[in-house]
Write a protein that holds these residues in place. Sequence first.
Motif, mmCIF file in Angstrom:
data_model
loop_
_atom_site.group_PDB
_atom_site.id
_atom_site.type_symbol
_atom_site.label_atom_id
_atom_site.label_comp_id
_atom_site.label_asym_id
_atom_site.label_seq_id
_atom_site.Cartn_x
_atom_site.Cartn_y
_atom_site.Cartn_z
ATOM 1 N N ARG A 226 -11.091 5.485 1.838
ATOM 2 C CA ARG A 226 -10.585 4.810 0.655
ATOM 3 C C ARG A 226 -10.907 3.333 0.747
ATOM 4 N N THR B 36 -9.838 1.094 -1.908
ATOM 5 C CA THR B 36 -8.923 0.329 -2.749
ATOM 6 C C THR B 36 -7.489 0.690 -2.402
ATOM 7 N N ASP C 259 -5.134 -2.038 -10.871
ATOM 8 C CA ASP C 259 -5.065 -2.822 -9.631
ATOM 9 C C ASP C 259 -3.838 -3.732 -9.624
ATOM 10 N N ARG D 172 -11.335 11.551 -8.758
ATOM 11 C CA ARG D 172 -12.069 10.294 -8.696
ATOM 12 C C ARG D 172 -12.400 9.851 -10.118
ATOM 13 N N LYS E 201 -9.212 -0.736 -15.296
ATOM 14 C CA LYS E 201 -9.227 -0.729 -13.826
ATOM 15 C C LYS E 201 -8.462 -1.934 -13.285
ATOM 16 N N SER F 223 -4.785 4.581 -7.794
ATOM 17 C CA SER F 223 -5.558 3.375 -7.512
ATOM 18 C C SER F 223 -6.542 3.214 -8.661
ATOM 19 N N SER F 224 -7.301 2.129 -8.652
ATOM 20 C CA SER F 224 -8.285 1.941 -9.713
ATOM 21 C C SER F 224 -9.466 2.886 -9.555
ATOM 22 N N ASP F 225 -9.573 3.563 -8.404
ATOM 23 C CA ASP F 225 -10.667 4.505 -8.168
ATOM 24 C C ASP F 225 -10.295 5.950 -8.467
ATOM 25 N N ARG G 271 -3.728 1.869 -2.938
ATOM 26 C CA ARG G 271 -3.123 2.853 -3.822
ATOM 27 C C ARG G 271 -1.643 2.956 -3.505
ATOM 28 N N ASP H 118 -22.635 10.024 -7.286
ATOM 29 C CA ASP H 118 -21.290 9.626 -6.871
ATOM 30 C C ASP H 118 -20.352 10.820 -6.787
#
Length: 301
Positions: A181, A183, A277, A264, A273, A209-211, A185, A166
């Motif tokens: 992307r 998710t 969100d 990330r 997370k 963002s949650s990422d 943000r 990843d």
Amino acid sequence: MCKVPMDVCILVLFPFGFFHENFIISICCIDIPFWPDICYILGFGRNCSGRERDVMEKKRVLVVDDNEFFIQQEISCLGRDGFDFFTARCGRDALEMARGLMPDLILLDHIMPDLTGPEVCRSLKSDPLTRSIPIIIVSSGSLESSRIVANTALCDGLIQKPIRRDLLTAIVEELLGSGQRHTERAELSLPCTVSMGNVNVNANVLSLSSDGAFVDLDTLPVPGEMFEIRFNLPGQERAVYVRWAAVVWTGRFGENGPEGAGMRFLIIDSVEKAHIDDYVRMVLKKDPVKGLPRLKNSFPL
């Protein structure tokens, strides 16, 4: 020894006078993988179908390592869709192939028998012909020693062995401009603490963002470096703790904003997370202008 792709061998075996544009176009319709590359090299790429153009637009990646296991691991991590891979087993071969092939990206081992990865990297970065090629150094050393190596080598990214799929994918997507992307943000400003070992730095989260997040930093890290991040969401007593946040991009926030790093989130609790969100959705509901597009643009992660 360096591996030579089949399409180059075919071009050597057949004289150029043998080919005619109509012949090339008809051959491109046959399901033979290397014919589209021949069509492209001879300048007939505009006449090929969509499938052939997809093949021709693959990014060229030069993988350099004296250990075949790591070469295959890096190829496996990125996957063959979208990439054409070329390999070298030593530093001198890497220099020769980089200048002849002009790849879109180089994955370069740190320690090799003849020239080290940093030596190869500095040589390529000092050459006007190759200085713009993104180079990721792959290191088996500690994070701190790898960071020193990356800074002195003038590389564009750093990743440690064993390789995380990843993380490698995220860095490559950013360097090649193909990141997307997935998710929502929001643009905001939250005080945070960024930590590496015993070193703590006070900073601000400018997009979230949650990422991942963009964090303003006075000293820019190297893509691939790992940090811990702590910050408080308004209304939450417990701080959000990101155990592993990997740098995948560095630069300015927008056109005139502060410098920093797009990170990330690799290891973060699923409950936290969800809190992120919820908070991002609340910000966007109150002020949609603060939303950042999901597709890659001038804003980093």
